[in-house]
Scaffold this motif. Structure first.
Motif, PDB file in Angstrom:
ATOM      1  N   TYR A 634      74.373  31.357  57.824  1.00 41.19           N
ATOM      2  CA  TYR A 634      73.924  32.389  56.887  1.00 41.19           C
ATOM      3  C   TYR A 634      73.335  31.726  55.644  1.00 41.19           C
ATOM      4  O   TYR A 634      73.514  30.524  55.415  1.00 41.19           O
ATOM      5  CB  TYR A 634      75.077  33.321  56.491  1.00 41.19           C
ATOM      6  CG  TYR A 634      76.104  32.718  55.557  1.00 41.19           C
ATOM      7  CD1 TYR A 634      75.919  32.710  54.163  1.00 41.19           C
ATOM      8  CD2 TYR A 634      77.283  32.162  56.051  1.00 41.19           C
ATOM      9  CE1 TYR A 634      76.862  32.175  53.308  1.00 41.19           C
ATOM     10  CE2 TYR A 634      78.240  31.610  55.212  1.00 41.19           C
ATOM     11  CZ  TYR A 634      78.014  31.630  53.831  1.00 41.19           C
ATOM     12  OH  TYR A 634      78.938  31.090  52.994  1.00 41.19           O
ATOM     13  N   GLU A 636      72.368  33.055  51.329  1.00 41.30           N
ATOM     14  CA  GLU A 636      72.570  34.132  50.357  1.00 41.30           C
ATOM     15  C   GLU A 636      71.448  34.076  49.307  1.00 41.30           C
ATOM     16  O   GLU A 636      71.003  32.987  48.928  1.00 41.30           O
ATOM     17  CB  GLU A 636      73.929  33.927  49.692  1.00 41.30           C
ATOM     18  CG  GLU A 636      74.243  34.873  48.550  1.00 41.30           C
ATOM     19  CD  GLU A 636      75.490  34.407  47.810  1.00 41.30           C
ATOM     20  OE1 GLU A 636      76.573  34.900  48.111  1.00 41.30           O
ATOM     21  OE2 GLU A 636      75.348  33.515  46.931  1.00 41.30           O
ATOM     22  N   TYR A 672      73.858  40.435  45.245  1.00 41.99           N
ATOM     23  CA  TYR A 672      73.626  39.405  46.253  1.00 41.99           C
ATOM     24  C   TYR A 672      73.326  40.056  47.597  1.00 41.99           C
ATOM     25  O   TYR A 672      73.829  41.141  47.912  1.00 41.99           O
ATOM     26  CB  TYR A 672      74.865  38.513  46.404  1.00 41.99           C
ATOM     27  CG  TYR A 672      75.193  37.718  45.165  1.00 41.99           C
ATOM     28  CD1 TYR A 672      74.705  36.427  44.993  1.00 41.99           C
ATOM     29  CD2 TYR A 672      75.996  38.262  44.163  1.00 41.99           C
ATOM     30  CE1 TYR A 672      75.009  35.691  43.852  1.00 41.99           C
ATOM     31  CE2 TYR A 672      76.305  37.541  43.015  1.00 41.99           C
ATOM     32  CZ  TYR A 672      75.804  36.248  42.861  1.00 41.99           C
ATOM     33  OH  TYR A 672      76.101  35.516  41.752  1.00 41.99           O
ATOM     34  N   VAL A 674      73.268  38.901  51.826  1.00 40.58           N
ATOM     35  CA  VAL A 674      73.639  37.853  52.791  1.00 40.58           C
ATOM     36  C   VAL A 674      72.814  38.045  54.056  1.00 40.58           C
ATOM     37  O   VAL A 674      72.859  39.103  54.683  1.00 40.58           O
ATOM     38  CB  VAL A 674      75.142  37.894  53.122  1.00 40.58           C
ATOM     39  CG1 VAL A 674      75.468  36.829  54.156  1.00 40.58           C
ATOM     40  CG2 VAL A 674      75.965  37.678  51.857  1.00 40.58           C
ATOM     41  N   ILE A 687      81.755  37.089  58.218  1.00 39.23           N
ATOM     42  CA  ILE A 687      80.731  37.317  57.199  1.00 39.23           C
ATOM     43  C   ILE A 687      80.344  38.797  57.203  1.00 39.23           C
ATOM     44  O   ILE A 687      80.070  39.357  58.263  1.00 39.23           O
ATOM     45  CB  ILE A 687      79.469  36.476  57.482  1.00 39.23           C
ATOM     46  CG1 ILE A 687      79.828  34.992  57.661  1.00 39.23           C
ATOM     47  CG2 ILE A 687      78.442  36.648  56.379  1.00 39.23           C
ATOM     48  CD1 ILE A 687      78.748  34.204  58.346  1.00 39.23           C
ATOM     49  N   ALA A 689      77.438  40.725  56.617  1.00 38.50           N
ATOM     50  CA  ALA A 689      76.009  40.476  56.457  1.00 38.50           C
ATOM     51  C   ALA A 689      75.259  41.751  56.074  1.00 38.50           C
ATOM     52  O   ALA A 689      75.613  42.847  56.509  1.00 38.50           O
ATOM     53  CB  ALA A 689      75.423  39.902  57.746  1.00 38.50           C
ATOM     54  N   PRO A 763      80.029  34.200  50.576  1.00 42.53           N
ATOM     55  CA  PRO A 763      78.908  35.060  50.960  1.00 42.53           C
ATOM     56  C   PRO A 763      79.027  36.451  50.345  1.00 42.53           C
ATOM     57  O   PRO A 763      80.015  37.140  50.536  1.00 42.53           O
ATOM     58  CB  PRO A 763      79.010  35.107  52.486  1.00 42.53           C
ATOM     59  CG  PRO A 763      80.429  34.766  52.801  1.00 42.53           C
ATOM     60  CD  PRO A 763      80.831  33.795  51.741  1.00 42.53           C
TER      61      PRO A 763
END
Length: 877
Positions: A634, A636, A672, A674, A687, A689, A763
């Motif tokens: 991943y 970010e 943010y 991800v 995660i 996402a 993340p």
């Protein structure tokens, strides 16, 4: 991990190293008559008019300053020191420096002839390796620790004279490494020579033995036979079985020995041999015996000493198979009447059954085939089955009798006896179903008492004298339909005692049901839904007014009803019920017009509203450990725009491929996003996402990540050459979240927080603080070497400012141009003249001249940020 200095491979071609005195490019004439420090020399003569200890008549000292203003620093007062790279205590004459004090890694002598090898020095041990190990200008001398001894080989036969030697690393001409030559003048003599003539007395092979001998007088020389002590042993001898090579042919006790024996194969290892398979030998061969009487050499159980069994084999090799004397021969009994049962008084032994005999001995009359243990007993006064009893109850023609315990004239089928004659208390009838109660029998009346009163096989039938009425309950709601009634002792399956159900096909409809909104008369009172005063209002629907007629309602006006009222809908999501063009999912959303046409609480911005640097890459995970790379990679990004933005259309690319966000993905201001190669948190290491990409794969050894939209590049990070640890993300320090600052490797570190299945990273959240502490030696000096020391180094350093040791000459050292400031003021970058010159802000501090460096490539904003951070942290060495 990322604290090593960035090696900048920049080929800087400086147009000029101007600014010789930290810049005198203002174009204004200087005052050459002023003596600011009062040392008797004017500014035009004095090279530092701010220090009275520095002038043309001062003594030069070891202090990295041109004390006597002759243009040279520390001349005549330094000593020579020599680099000792291999730390063996001896220095390299070609790597000398002049210094005031002994520098680290240097020594005072220059005697090392190879400063890259700690084993080479004047104290080294000479060995045969082609190297001058002891630095005496000679290589591989004879006194080398591993030098070899060589022997003179005058006759060149490959063997040397052990009395004529020479020690050397390499083989001298005319010498060999093998001695033991007994005559080095004649090549016929050496340890490898052949002695083939028994009569020649010369010792050619140098073993001390020669000459002809025939000690046993058998006519053969000792060198011609194998035993010169026994006249019977020689090449003409006769081979016998005596463990000697009688005929000297190299073999002992061969098969052709005159007294060799015959041996027989014993394949089954039972010590008895096969007369058809033989061999001749002095000694018993493996798998052979002297006996030849085995009649089957493939079976160890068959031989002359074996026991005979009834198995079809001649076990004991006596020529007869399965004789009556076999260990397991059976006893057979005469069966005169041929009923397969024998007479115990007449028997014989045999492996097979003899004709007229049986294995059984239980016949009680061997003259009548109808009498035997398998015969049926009959009522005929004879013991038909040989059990010693006559006409027992088990006789096949015995009658069955039924007990009449309650003396009601009916017998019980559950209590019987078989007998050739009727027993007392028994009848031939078996129709009583309860022989303990004389009121229960085939002539009694049936009642509802769970008893078969009339013994007809049924209990509590519908014609019982006290049966009840029941109602069919087709929907199993406890109420039956009046039109479906039945009479029975017990409720039939699907029947109940209560009637009155108006819809027996619906379990929710019956006299005891609650009226609900479903269009049915649930409680059978002839009133339905809103017309029924007993309606359960919790089952109604809340309807919302739809004033603008766009099929989306508002919570301003509501009604609770079973049926939908006019101008009301079930939806309550309209954010403006006065405008038919405003509703959830409206296709004509117009951003930034102050109207949320599609009611998604977002009238916000798109990528068209952003500029380079508004989206910044802040974290990269190229090498997860909890899951495979293809499942857990991943990166970010941070939204630095100050706007809530839909990133639909954002393209992410690496060195190999790319992917584009093709859906609405909104990121809050200062928020943010991800981006993951796998969006499933159950399989990607934990995660959460915001977007899962396809195509790019982040290389563990370095890759280029680029964020673009159309012609705008928001950010780009090349982490090639950075250390990537398994299971730990690369994380930008929170102080350097910037599209320029994040290009510089030292601004990144390994994440310390953990997420999901145990890998390290943050993340979707702010990054861990890297806790950086910059130093002059590690972080600042490489930048000076790349941009500044071409002009500011050595004795000819511009303006006397030698930046080859940036800390000593800048930190709290007064600037010659802006005398109120130091080159570097710890903790105060804006007040540091070196920093001001590099950002072109020197005039604000009272300075002048060119920005640094003049005429060449300037440091990047990321590198300037490092210098600023170093000063802000206290300008540590």
């Amino acid at each position: 991990m990322f604290r090593t200095p960035l090696i900048l491979a920049l080929a800087l071609t400086l147009a000029a190293c101007g600014d010789k005195s930290e810049g005198d490019d203002s174009g204004e004439p200087s005052d050459t008559t002023t003596d600011a420090d009062g040392d008797g020399f004017s500014e035009g003569e004095d090279c530092d008019d701010s220090n009275p200890a520095i002038n043309p008549e001062a003594f030069e000292e070891c202090d990295a300053v041109d004390n006597n203003c002759d243009g040279t620093i520390d001349e005549g007062v330094t000593a020579a020191y020599y680099a000792d790279v291999d730390s063996d205590g001896y220095g390299d004459a070609d790597a000398a420096v002049d210094a005031c004090d002994l520098p680290s890694g240097y020594v005072e002598n220059s005697d090392d002839c190879n400063d890259a090898d700690i084993a080479v020095s004047p104290d080294g041990e000479e060995v045969c390796d082609g190297i001058d190990n002891d630095c005496d200008d000679s290589t591989d001398e004879a006194d080398a620790a591993d030098a070899l001894i060589w022997y003179a080989d005058a006759d060149t036969d490959g063997y040397g004279d052990e009395k004529a030697t020479q020690t050397a690393c390499e083989q001298p001409k005319g010498y060999v490494d093998v001695a033991e030559d007994c005559d080095d003048t004649d090549k016929r003599y050496n340890p490898g020579a052949a002695e083939e003539d028994c009569t020649d007395p010369a010792d050619y092979n140098c073993d001390g033995s020669v000459g002809y001998a025939d000690a046993d007088s058998d006519g053969f020389a000792a060198c011609e036979e194998c035993d010169d002590t026994d006249e019977a042993i020689n090449p003409d001898g006769t081979e016998i079985c005596d463990n000697q090579d009688n005929d000297c042919d190299g073999d002992t006790d061969e098969d052709d020995a005159t007294d060799a024996s015959t041996w027989y194969a014993d394949t089954d290892s039972d010590t008895y041999g096969d007369a058809d398979i033989t061999t001749v030998a002095c000694n018993q061969p493996s798998g052979y015996v002297s006996d030849d009487t085995d009649c089957d050499d493939t079976d160890t159980a068959i031989n002359p000493s074996a026991t005979e069994y009834c198995n079809g084999d001649d076990d004991n090799c006596d020529g007869t198979t399965d004789e009556d004397t076999a260990a397991d021969a059976l006893t057979w009994y005469a069966d005169t009447d041929a009923d397969f049962f024998g007479d115990a008084d007449t028997s014989t032994l045999s492996c097979q059954r003899p004709s007229g005999y049986s294995a059984d001995d239980t016949d009680c009359d061997d003259t009548d085939a109808a009498i035997n243990p398998d015969a049926d007993e009959e009522c005929d006064a004879v013991d038909n089955n040989c059990d010693g009893t006559i006409d027992e109850d088990t006789a096949i023609d015995a009658d069955t009798w039924y007990r009449d315990a309650d003396v009601d004239g009916y017998g019980s089928p559950d209590s019987t006896t078989d007998s050739c004659s009727q027993p007392s208390g028994y009848l031939a009838d078996d129709s009583d179903c309860d022989d303990a109660n004389n009121d229960i029998n085939p002539d009694a009346d049936e009642e509802c008492d769970t008893v078969d009163n009339d013994c007809d096989g049924d209990t509590d039938e519908d014609d019982a004298i006290d049966a009840s009425t029941w109602y069919g309950d087709g929907d199993s709601d406890g109420y039956g339909a009046d039109i479906d009634a039945a009479v029975s002792c017990d409720a039939p399956t699907g029947y109940v005692s209560a009637g009155g159900d108006c819809d027996d096909g619906d379990s929710g409809t019956n006299p005891g049901a609650t009226e609900i909104c479903d269009g049915n008369d649930n409680d059978c009172d002839s009133a339905t839904d809103d017309a029924d005063s007993s309606l359960d209002t919790t089952t109604t629907t809340t309807w919302y007014s739809d004033v603008d007629g766009d099929t989306y309602g508002s919570t301003t006006f509501t009604l609770d009803r079973c049926d939908q009222p006019t101008n009301y809908v079930a939806d309550d999501t309209d954010c403006d019920d006065s405008d038919a063009d405003v509703y959830p999912g409206a296709p004509d959303e117009v951003y930034h017009d102050g109207v949320d046409q599609d009611c998604d609480d977002f009238d916000g911005y798109t990528l068209d509203d952003l500029s380079a640097g508004d989206l910044v890459i802040t974290e990269i995970m190229p090498n997860p450990d909890a899951v495979n790379d293809s499942a857990g990679e991943y990166f970010e990004i941070y939204n630095a725009s100050g706007l809530e933005v839909d990133v639909n259309g954002l393209e992410f690319a690496d060195n190999a491929s790319s992917d584009t966000v093709s859906e609405t993905v909104v990121v809050a201001a200062d928020g943010y996003l991800v981006f993951a190669i796998n969006g499933d948190s159950a399989t990607n290491g934990g995660i959460d996402a915001d977007f899962d990409w396809s195509g790019p794969a982040l290389s563990n050894s370095g890759d280029l990540i680029t964020l673009t939209y159309g012609t705008v590049t928001f950010d780009e990070v090349d982490y090639s050459g950075w250390d990537v640890s398994a299971g730990i993300s690369l994380s930008i320090d929170p102080d350097y979240v910037d599209m320029d600052a994040n290009d510089y490797g030292p601004h990144w570190c390994e994440a310390s927080s953990t997420y999901g299945d145990g890998d390290s990273g943050t993340p979707g959240d702010a990054n861990d603080d890297c806790g950086f502490t910059y130093s002059a030696a590690v972080d600042i000096q490489p930048l000076m070497d790349s941009y500044c020391t071409r002009c500011h180094a050595g004795g000819g350093a511009s303006a006397g400012l030698d930046l080859s040791d940036v800390w000593d000459v800048t930190v709290e050292v007064t600037s010659g141009q802006a005398t109120s400031y130091s080159h570097v003021e710890p903790y105060d970058a804006p007040a540091s003249y070196l920093y001001a010159k590099m950002i072109g802000d020197q005039s604000t501090l009272g300075g002048y001249g060119n920005d640094m460096p003049p005429g060449g490539s300037a440091p990047s904003s990321a590198e300037i940020a490092v210098i600023e951070a170093w000063i802000a942290e206290g300008a540590l060495q």
